[in-house]
Enzyme design. Structure first.
Site, PDB file in Angstrom:
ATOM      1  N   PRO A   2      81.945  47.555 -26.991  1.00  0.00           N
ATOM      2  CG  PRO A   2      83.731  46.120 -27.287  1.00  0.00           C
ATOM      3  CD  PRO A   2      82.244  46.162 -27.314  1.00  0.00           C
ATOM      4  CD  GLU A   3      79.651  53.165 -26.927  1.00  0.00           C
ATOM      5  OE1 GLU A   3      79.754  54.399 -27.095  1.00  0.00           O
ATOM      6  OE2 GLU A   3      78.760  52.650 -26.227  1.00  0.00           O
ATOM      7  CE  LYS A  60      80.259  52.169 -32.016  1.00  0.00           C
ATOM      8  NZ  LYS A  60      78.899  51.622 -31.807  1.00  0.00           N
ATOM      9  NE  ARG A 130      76.184  37.818 -25.501  1.00  0.00           N
ATOM     10  CZ  ARG A 130      75.112  38.623 -25.334  1.00  0.00           C
ATOM     11  NH1 ARG A 130      75.245  39.731 -24.651  1.00  0.00           N
ATOM     12  NH2 ARG A 130      73.962  38.298 -25.851  1.00  0.00           N
ATOM     13  CG  ASN A 198      72.936  52.968 -26.041  1.00  0.00           C
ATOM     14  OD1 ASN A 198      72.295  53.865 -26.588  1.00  0.00           O
ATOM     15  ND2 ASN A 198      72.423  52.209 -25.092  1.00  0.00           N
TER      16      ASN A 198
END
Length: 525
Positions: A2-3, A60, A130, A198
């Site tokens: 997530p950005e 973020k 995760r 990214n």
């Protein structure tokens, strides 16, 4: 991951479904990896009974403002790779590859780490499959003064410099001390500007037609303006569509870059390539993103790679071990030569290497062989010799009697004068053990050959009956500095050669036979 667009969408979702509601129950997972810097009980007590006033974001990171009088604590959320927000009956934060398959109507969602039961039946859950996300409490009245928020640079949505000229000035001020910093790495630096990750970096560089490996200092005013406009457009549009990738323009690189580095094409059929920049995989289209000034950029890239390779701890340990190994070999050879420092432009490691080299040189000087006198057998004169024993191939080779060579030059003239004008017959002189004696004139060169591991085990010869002064003249054909270690060894070798060959020393006295060969092993200091 997530950005900024995804986190901003989550912030909007929290305010839409939870703003102004009191938290009745807080259920916190017993997960020390996600619940960071506090216990589950501490987090639960900070939430229960409080009203959620607002949700804030920078870069973020997101944090919740509660009705505690602005004294804190503040609940900070970071989504990591797969974290997100689910509000029952309202929606789920959406973004590419997030693996958020939660149904807002199915409760509680899978992988829930924090669940809030709100007044009026509302439900909020933070999920993370995760477990790379973080939930922590920020103390004090100002969350932006706490770690990690205090280290963030300006927010690319809320604090982007208003003009391209101001943006270019900010970039150039940042890279003035890092001329080789590449633009993709700079955009990913959250301490410079926060919120770009990214995929956003790849998209804005694609839209601005800038290669990800282009150095930031090489960007002209036109490129700076294009980059400034691309950041504003890409981030702004992604936020407006609530980070829903299905609503992104079809000509965006975003839709074609998720191929796990396999060959792909953009919307116009141009090939997409991949390169690693700033430890992240970067997708770009060479047809429109060309690396300008390839010579300078190539040199900058090579310098940056060399600096990264030579400046790391592993490289430093490798250089130190190599340095010590070289010093030990030269100590064993005993040739007294100095070693040169390795070339290192990395900066901080230079001093360490130089200090180690100076220590090694001091040890070499202490270990260097000096002329000593060995005790001769009874009735024999003491013979000066060196403490140095043969090593390497020369030590293991069988004693050989080399073919005699005629004495030439000044030594030949001196020998001819002693023998009545005719050169003396050359015979191989032997020392104890059957090995041929070294010629005094070749002492230095053979020492160097042994030190390099290239000695072939075969020694030279000297002329029998030659005068000691003639040999001394030959040995001194190359000038040596008085008092040096090589001069000492050469002088000692000349005396041995004269004595062992049966010649006459100065004064006409016959020299004593050679002493036994020195035992193998390192010379004592």
């Amino acid at each position: 991951m997530p950005e900024l667009p995804e986190v901003e969408a989550a912030r909007g979702l929290v305010e839409l479904g939870c703003k102004g509601k009191t938290i009745l129950v807080a259920r916190v997972a017993d997960d020390e990896k996600v619940i960071n810097g506090c216990t589950p009980d501490e987090l639960r007590k900070a939430l229960e009974g409080r009203t959620l006033l607002r949700a804030h974001r920078k870069g973020k990171y997101m944090w919740l403002e509660l009705d505690n009088g602005g004294k804190g604590p503040w609940v900070m959320l970071h989504f990591g790779m797969t974290g997100g927000i689910v509000v029952k009956g309202v929606g789920v934060t959406k973004y590419k590859r997030a693996h958020l398959e939660s149904d807002p109507e199915s409760w509680p969602p899978r992988f829930t780490k924090l669940e809030l039961e709100l007044q009026g039946g509302g439900r909020l859950a933070y999920v993370d499959s995760r477990r790379f996300g973080r939930i922590k409490l920020l103390p004090g009245p100002d969350p932006l003064a706490c770690e990690p928020l205090c280290r963030l640079g300006w927010d690319v949505l809320l604090q982007l410099p208003p003009t391209a000229a101001q943006f270019g000035q900010v970039v150039r001020e940042r890279v003035v001390r890092a001329p080789s910093l590449r633009i993709k790495a700079l955009l990913l630096d959250q301490e410079f500007c926060s919120g770009i990750g990214n995929w956003v970096a790849d998209e804005v560089l694609y839209q601005a037609r800038i290669h990800p490996e282009q150095t930031a200092t090489s960007l002209d005013d036109g490129s700076m303006a294009a980059l400034h406009a691309a950041i504003r457009e890409v981030v702004g549009l992604a936020v407006r569509v609530e980070a829903d990738s299905d609503r992104f323009p079809r000509d965006w690189l975003f839709h074609y870059r998720w191929t796990n580095k396999k060959a792909s094409q953009d919307a116009s059929g141009r090939a997409i390539h991949f390169v690693t920049v700033g430890s992240r995989t970067s997708a770009f289209v060479p047809a429109v993103q060309q690396l300008k000034g390839s010579g300078a950029a190539g040199r900058a890239k090579a310098a940056a790679a060399k600096e990264a390779e030579e400046g790391g701890p592993a490289a430093k340990r490798k250089r130190t071990a190599k340095k010590k190994a070289t010093a030990e070999e030269e100590e064993e050879d005993g040739d007294g030569r100095e070693t040169s420092a390795d070339s290192d432009e990395g900066g901080d490691d230079v001093d360490d290497v130089d200090e180690e080299e100076e220590e090694d040189d001091d040890e070499e000087e202490e270990e260097a062989p000096t002329a000593k006198r060995r005790k001769a057998p009874a009735g024999k004169a003491a013979v000066p010799t060196t403490a140095r024993a043969p090593r390497g191939k020369a030590a293991s080779a069988k004693p050989l009697a080399a073919a005699a060579k005629p004495v030439r030059g000044k030594a030949a003239a001196a020998a001819g004068a002693v023998s009545g004008g005719k050169p003396a017959a050359a015979k191989p002189a032997r020392i104890a053990g059957g090995r041929a004696a070294r010629p005094a004139a070749k002492e230095e060169s053979e020492d160097e050959a042994e030190a390099g591991g290239e000695a072939d085990g075969e020694a030279g010869t000297v002329a029998e009956g030659g005068d000691a002064q003639g040999k001394k003249g030959k040995a001194s054909a190359k000038p040596k500095q008085a008092g040096s270690q090589r001069a000492t060894r050469a002088k000692a070798g000349t005396t041995i050669a004269a004595v062992e060959s049966g010649g006459h020393a100065a004064g006409g006295q016959k020299a004593a036979p050679a002493a036994p060969a020195p035992r193998k092993g390192r010379a004592k200091k």
